[in-house]
Design an enzyme around this catalytic site. Structure first.
Site, PDB file in Angstrom:
ATOM      1  CG  ASP A 237      40.629  -3.243  32.858  1.00 25.27           C
ATOM      2  OD1 ASP A 237      41.449  -3.241  33.296  1.00 25.27           O
ATOM      3  OD2 ASP A 237      40.663  -2.842  31.572  1.00 25.27           O
TER       4      ASP A 237
ATOM      5  CB  CYS B   2      40.165   0.202  34.765  1.00 26.39           C
ATOM      6  SG  CYS B   2      39.910   1.538  34.460  1.00 26.39           S
TER       7      CYS B   2
ATOM      8  CB  THR C  59      44.114   5.403  34.336  1.00 28.58           C
ATOM      9  OG1 THR C  59      42.547   4.805  32.919  1.00 28.58           O
ATOM     10  CG2 THR C  59      44.915   4.967  32.185  1.00 28.58           C
TER      11      THR C  59
ATOM     12  CG  HIS D 145      35.428  16.285  52.457  1.00 32.75           C
ATOM     13  ND1 HIS D 145      36.003  17.790  52.472  1.00 32.75           N
ATOM     14  CD2 HIS D 145      36.031  15.830  54.124  1.00 32.75           C
ATOM     15  CE1 HIS D 145      36.857  17.927  53.659  1.00 32.75           C
ATOM     16  NE2 HIS D 145      36.639  17.332  54.406  1.00 32.75           N
TER      17      HIS D 145
ATOM     18  CG  HIS E   2      31.923  17.454  54.159  1.00 37.10           C
ATOM     19  ND1 HIS E   2      33.014  18.366  53.269  1.00 37.10           N
ATOM     20  CD2 HIS E   2      31.982  17.320  55.316  1.00 37.10           C
ATOM     21  CE1 HIS E   2      33.158  18.759  53.968  1.00 37.10           C
ATOM     22  NE2 HIS E   2      33.602  18.380  54.967  1.00 37.10           N
TER      23      HIS E   2
END
Length: 149
Positions: free
Chosen positions: A8, A65, A67, A98, A133
């Site tokens: 963004d 973005c 955060t 993992h 995993h």
């Protein structure tokens, strides 16, 4: 490998630097935008990257973005996408080893350029370990199926 990337407005400048890094390291980049710092909605770019990975047009994706939270939530709505929000290189390595993360999410307002490049580099160079995993990833796939995703 072809890498899908999108951001963004808050992630635009970091995205541009990551694109340069990827190209300098011989990755083919498919840039889904945005193309400037004008305000846009992160789900529009998260979904484009996630769909490019899901349909096999790109091997992996990177979303950015402010955060990293919102765009990773949007990308994770696509079945089969495992977008991991990483704020350090250890998380990047673990998300690949993992969780076989196929989309990396970064918060441009959380990590600086040098750390972001290290996260991307680590993430791209780390292989999935499989074995025990995979059992866990199968359970995640079962959850997606349960909810029709």
């Amino acid at each position: 490998m072809k890498i899908a990337i999108g951001s963004d407005h808050a992630g635009y400048e970091l995205k541009e630097e990551i694109v340069k890094f990827l190209q300098q390291n011989n990755y083919e980049v498919v840039d889904f935008g945005t193309c400037d710092t004008k305000s846009v909605d992160y789900p529009d770019y998260g979904i484009k990257v996630a769909e490019a990975v899901k349909n096999g047009d790109c091997g992996k994706g990177i979303v950015i973005c402010g955060t990293g939270i919102g765009i990773s939530i949007a990308a994770n709505k696509v079945p089969g996408i495992r977008a991991a929000l990483c704020t350090n290189s250890f998380m990047a390595r673990m998300s690949r080893e993992h969780n076989n993360a196929n989309v990396l999410a970064i918060g441009a307002r959380i990590v600086g350029l040098d750390l972001a490049i290290d996260i991307v580099d680590t993430w791209l160079k780390t292989d999935y370990l499989g074995d025990r995993h995979q059992r866990r990833l199968d359970k995640i796939e079962d959850i997606e199926k349960k909810y029709g995703r």
